[in-house]
Design a protein around this motif. Structure first.
Motif, short mmCIF file in Angstrom:
data_model
loop_
_atom_site.label_atom_id
_atom_site.label_comp_id
_atom_site.label_asym_id
_atom_site.label_seq_id
_atom_site.Cartn_x
_atom_site.Cartn_y
_atom_site.Cartn_z
N LEU A 176 -0.18 -9.27 -10.02
CA LEU A 176 1.13 -8.75 -9.25
C LEU A 176 0.68 -7.46 -8.55
O LEU A 176 1.13 -7.21 -7.34
CB LEU A 176 1.72 -7.85 -10.40
N ALA A 177 -0.63 -6.80 -8.70
CA ALA A 177 -0.94 -5.76 -7.85
C ALA A 177 -1.79 -6.39 -6.69
O ALA A 177 -1.66 -5.74 -5.61
CB ALA A 177 -2.20 -5.25 -8.67
N LEU A 178 -2.31 -7.55 -6.65
CA LEU A 178 -2.80 -8.12 -5.70
C LEU A 178 -1.65 -8.64 -4.68
O LEU A 178 -1.70 -8.47 -3.41
CB LEU A 178 -3.66 -9.29 -5.96
N LEU A 179 -0.70 -9.23 -5.31
CA LEU A 179 0.53 -9.43 -4.49
C LEU A 179 1.16 -8.39 -3.58
O LEU A 179 1.45 -8.59 -2.44
CB LEU A 179 1.64 -10.09 -5.58
N ALA A 180 1.19 -7.28 -4.38
CA ALA A 180 1.85 -6.05 -3.65
C ALA A 180 0.86 -5.60 -2.47
O ALA A 180 1.26 -5.21 -1.42
CB ALA A 180 1.83 -4.75 -4.76
#
Length: 222
Positions: A176-180
């Motif tokens: 999720l952090a990478l996606l953001a």
């Protein structure tokens, strides 16, 4: 009653708490071959519950649901009772439960990091979509659902290696952090007028750099 569960693993088995620290006593007692009703009938338990009520007031410290156990049924205990009950089950399990409940009530459990990051992806998605719309508007073009989908799949590809939709609710915290981060970067690249093929290469490199940096942080923490 609907509950948003905070899950943690004890000896490889998931244990669920609510976001305000309640604990499913029925489910966890099963692993130790016990029942919460045995504990609740103990004179020491009744005495302790009476002391809590004198100190903090009479509220439902014990709740029971008739739903199936896998759907949140069973006896649930208030966090003021959960650790004492866990001590009756197993002292090592009780220490672990105390740590989990303390982190939950402080808002420091990894579950809350996931929720914050999930919320962040909602914001970065909106920003990326709006930048795309404005860039195309400046070029005299309209923006349809397929344009937004194309950008979403591009970012998803940089995360998963596949041009397809992602179930964000099932992504791990680091994903999720990478996606953001990728959505934020893509919005910047769109705003700079960089074409799709070049953005694809840049996002791929950004994902590689992000993962390398993330692994380095984990290594230092270890």
């Amino acid at each position: 009653m609907a509950r948003s569960l905070v899950e943690a693993e004890y000896q490889g088995v998931p244990v669920g708490f609510t976001e305000d620290g309640w604990f499913n006593a029925t489910k966890e007692a099963e692993r130790f071959g016990k029942s919460p009703h045995e504990w609740l009938r103990l004179p020491a338990t009744r005495e302790y519950l009476e002391a809590i009520e004198r100190r903090y007031g009479k509220i439902p410290y014990v709740r029971t649901s008739k739903a199936r156990l896998d759907r949140g049924g069973g006896t649930w205990l208030h966090p003021r009772l959960a650790v004492r009950f866990a001590q009756w089950l197993n002292v090592d399990f009780a220490v672990w439960c105390d740590e989990q409940i303390d982190a939950i009530l402080r808002g420091e459990h990894a579950h809350f990091d996931w929720k914050r990051t999930r919320s962040e992806t909602t914001s970065t998605t909106k920003v990326m979509r709006e930048v795309l719309r404005l860039v195309r508007l400046d070029e005299g073009k309209t923006t349809g659902p397929h344009h937004y989908m194309k950008e979403a799949k591009l970012v998803n590809w940089a995360v998963s290696g596949e041009f397809k939709g992602l179930d964000r609710g099932s992504l791990a915290l680091d994903e999720l952090a990478l996606l953001a981060s990728l959505e934020e970067r893509n919005a910047v690249l769109l705003g700079r007028g960089i074409g799709y093929d070049d953005r694809k290469k840049m996002l791929e490199q950004h994902a590689l750099d992000w993962r390398a940096g993330h692994q380095a942080k984990i290594g230092r923490a270890a």
